[in-house]
Design a protein around this motif. Structure first.
Motif, PDB file in Angstrom:
ATOM      1  N   ASN A   1      -0.232   4.037   7.238  1.00 15.78           N
ATOM      2  CA  ASN A   1       0.624   3.564   8.332  1.00 15.78           C
ATOM      3  C   ASN A   1       0.257   4.190   9.671  1.00 15.78           C
ATOM      4  OD1 ASN A   1       2.495   1.822   6.782  1.00 15.78           O
ATOM      5  ND2 ASN A   1       3.041   3.745   5.770  1.00 15.78           N
ATOM      6  N   ALA A   2      -0.952   4.686   9.761  1.00 17.61           N
ATOM      7  CA  ALA A   2      -1.408   5.304  11.011  1.00 17.61           C
ATOM      8  C   ALA A   2      -1.803   4.229  12.024  1.00 17.61           C
ATOM      9  CB  ALA A   2      -2.594   6.226  10.743  1.00 17.61           C
TER      10      ALA A   2
ATOM     11  N   ASN B   1       2.450   4.916  15.488  1.00 19.07           N
ATOM     12  CA  ASN B   1       1.649   5.716  14.564  1.00 19.07           C
ATOM     13  C   ASN B   1       2.613   6.444  13.629  1.00 19.07           C
ATOM     14  OD1 ASN B   1      -0.693   7.120  13.537  1.00 19.07           O
ATOM     15  ND2 ASN B   1       0.050   8.907  14.641  1.00 19.07           N
ATOM     16  N   ARG B   2       2.381   6.357  12.319  1.00 14.29           N
ATOM     17  CA  ARG B   2       3.335   6.907  11.360  1.00 14.29           C
ATOM     18  C   ARG B   2       2.660   7.797  10.322  1.00 14.29           C
ATOM     19  NH1 ARG B   2       5.979   0.894  11.024  1.00 14.29           N
ATOM     20  NH2 ARG B   2       6.975   0.999  13.066  1.00 14.29           N
ATOM     21  N   MET B   3       3.255   8.935  10.097  1.00 14.96           N
ATOM     22  CA  MET B   3       2.833   9.793   8.984  1.00 14.96           C
ATOM     23  C   MET B   3       3.391   9.209   7.697  1.00 14.96           C
ATOM     24  SD  MET B   3       5.396  13.081   9.463  1.00 14.96           S
ATOM     25  CE  MET B   3       5.625  13.003  11.252  1.00 14.96           C
ATOM     26  N   THR B   4       2.661   9.346   6.611  1.00 20.79           N
ATOM     27  CA  THR B   4       3.109   8.899   5.296  1.00 20.79           C
ATOM     28  C   THR B   4       2.845  10.056   4.336  1.00 20.79           C
ATOM     29  OG1 THR B   4       2.521   6.612   5.840  1.00 20.79           O
ATOM     30  CG2 THR B   4       2.867   7.121   3.519  1.00 20.79           C
TER      31      THR B   4
ATOM     32  N   VAL C   1       8.082   8.233   5.431  1.00 22.05           N
ATOM     33  CA  VAL C   1       7.324   7.578   6.495  1.00 22.05           C
ATOM     34  C   VAL C   1       8.068   7.852   7.793  1.00 22.05           C
ATOM     35  CG1 VAL C   1       6.468   5.404   7.439  1.00 22.05           C
ATOM     36  CG2 VAL C   1       6.479   5.763   4.955  1.00 22.05           C
ATOM     37  N   GLU C   2       7.353   8.335   8.811  1.00 20.14           N
ATOM     38  CA  GLU C   2       8.019   8.714  10.061  1.00 20.14           C
ATOM     39  C   GLU C   2       7.073   8.551  11.246  1.00 20.14           C
ATOM     40  OE1 GLU C   2      10.279   9.001  12.541  1.00 20.14           O
ATOM     41  OE2 GLU C   2      11.487   9.891  10.937  1.00 20.14           O
ATOM     42  N   HIS C   3       7.650   8.160  12.402  1.00 21.65           N
ATOM     43  CA  HIS C   3       6.888   8.079  13.646  1.00 21.65           C
ATOM     44  C   HIS C   3       6.309   9.465  13.946  1.00 21.65           C
ATOM     45  CE1 HIS C   3       9.139   4.359  14.101  1.00 21.65           C
ATOM     46  NE2 HIS C   3      10.275   5.011  14.148  1.00 21.65           N
ATOM     47  N   GLU C   4       5.015   9.528  14.207  1.00 23.37           N
ATOM     48  CA  GLU C   4       4.364  10.843  14.326  1.00 23.37           C
ATOM     49  C   GLU C   4       3.985  11.197  15.759  1.00 23.37           C
ATOM     50  OE1 GLU C   4       0.962  13.624  12.193  1.00 23.37           O
ATOM     51  OE2 GLU C   4       1.137  11.503  11.653  1.00 23.37           O
ATOM     52  N   MET C   5       4.408  12.389  16.161  1.00 22.20           N
ATOM     53  CA  MET C   5       4.029  12.975  17.437  1.00 22.20           C
ATOM     54  C   MET C   5       2.867  13.939  17.210  1.00 22.20           C
ATOM     55  SD  MET C   5       6.274  15.506  19.910  1.00 22.20           S
ATOM     56  CE  MET C   5       7.371  14.196  20.438  1.00 22.20           C
TER      57      MET C   5
ATOM     58  N   GLN D   1       0.827  -1.207   0.000  1.00 20.35           N
ATOM     59  CA  GLN D   1       0.000   0.000   0.000  1.00 20.35           C
ATOM     60  C   GLN D   1       0.868   1.267   0.000  1.00 20.35           C
ATOM     61  OE1 GLN D   1      -0.181  -2.659   2.020  1.00 20.35           O
ATOM     62  NE2 GLN D   1      -2.264  -2.970   2.814  1.00 20.35           N
ATOM     63  N   THR D   2       1.969   1.209   0.761  1.00 21.78           N
ATOM     64  CA  THR D   2       2.845   2.374   0.870  1.00 21.78           C
ATOM     65  C   THR D   2       3.522   2.689  -0.456  1.00 21.78           C
ATOM     66  OG1 THR D   2       3.236   1.938   3.227  1.00 21.78           O
ATOM     67  CG2 THR D   2       4.836   3.333   2.088  1.00 21.78           C
TER      68      THR D   2
END
Length: 271
Positions: free
Chosen positions: A223-224, A260-263, A181-185, A49-50
């Motif tokens: 990727n949330a 939780n990841r931003m894409t 793609v990154e870990h989201e705060m 999907q990514t």
């Protein structure tokens, strides 16, 4: 011959590119060369999907930043082998480099020597402060980085983060894609926590991309993970697969799952 016949049939229907992409990607993800442990993480990393969201095609030149042990490389290298070009911009090593980076690069080189689908891989190096030439300027159709932005921010703040995005912009063709793609705060989180938690605010990533000259094309929730609040005793490493607290609250963090990841999909403007 069977795949070639399928390709011709799809092309006659006006669907050749889409079918070729789906076949190459699916074959790479399901390939026997990928370990069972790697495939278990597909649930959280959603590679098919990514890569579809980023628009990666088998005939592209794709640069992956800091591929580490090769989790995504094991998908991208075979997918791009026949018609495209996979460039692995791995760790830059000098006398100041940590042993972790040396061992990771050595492991990746060993994988390249032993696996046939790595035979045509181009190996380069990246470091936000020391090595910026990840590919020939203007040669890449796409640059991809998976869960790396926090490393540059933790080590060098906004300065190193900005330099990284400038390097990506330089390597891309006009119209080229940057996939992040990154870990989201959450935006309400404490900025200081970005220095040691492994989580980044989307606004900080967006600002670095904009400063480098990129335009945001689209974002995705593929990727949330809404169960992750990004507030854990040992940052993102509290969660699987690291589980930094060992047995303490293990079931709790296994239930949350990976971060939780931003894409985000950015584009280098054509003019």
């Amino acid at each position: 011959m069977k795949k070639f016949a399928q390709y011709l049939l799809a092309a006659s229907l006006g669907l050749g590119g889409t079918t070729a992409f789906a076949d190459a990607l699916t074959d790479a993800v399901k390939g026997e060369h990928r370990s069972a442990d790697a495939k278990v993480r597909d649930e959280y990393r959603n590679p098919q999907q990514t890569l579809r969201f980023f628009g990666i095609q088998p005939d592209m030149t794709v640069v992956e930043i800091w591929p580490g042990g090769g989790w995504y490389a094991d998908i991208l290298a075979p997918m791009l082998k026949e018609k495209g070009n996979y460039v692995a911009a791995h760790f830059f090593i000098d006398e100041e480099s940590h042993d972790y980076y040396r061992k990771s690069l050595d492991g990746f080189k060993d994988k390249m020597e032993k696996a046939d689908h790595y035979s045509d891989v181009t190996l380069t190096a990246f470091h936000p402060g020391k090595a910026h030439d990840i590919a020939e300027p203007g040669s890449a159709d796409a640059v991809l980085t998976f869960r790396n932005v926090h490393n540059w921010y933790m080590n060098g703040g906004k300065e190193d983060t900005d330099k990284a995005f400038e390097s990506f912009f330089k390597a891309l063709k006009p119209g080229g894609i940057l996939g992040v793609v990154e870990h989201e705060m959450p935006e309400s989180g404490n900025d200081a926590a970005m220095k040691d938690s492994g989580y980044m605010k989307r606004s900080v990533v967006m600002d670095a991309a904009k400063k480098a000259g990129f335009k945001l094309a689209e974002s995705s929730d593929v990727n949330a993970n809404p169960q992750d609040n990004a507030d854990h005793p040992r940052g993102v490493w509290t969660l699987p697969p690291r589980l930094a607290l060992d047995e303490k609250d293990r079931e709790k963090y296994l239930t949350i799952g990976e971060s939780n990841r931003m894409t985000l999909k950015f584009v280098k403007p054509k003019s």
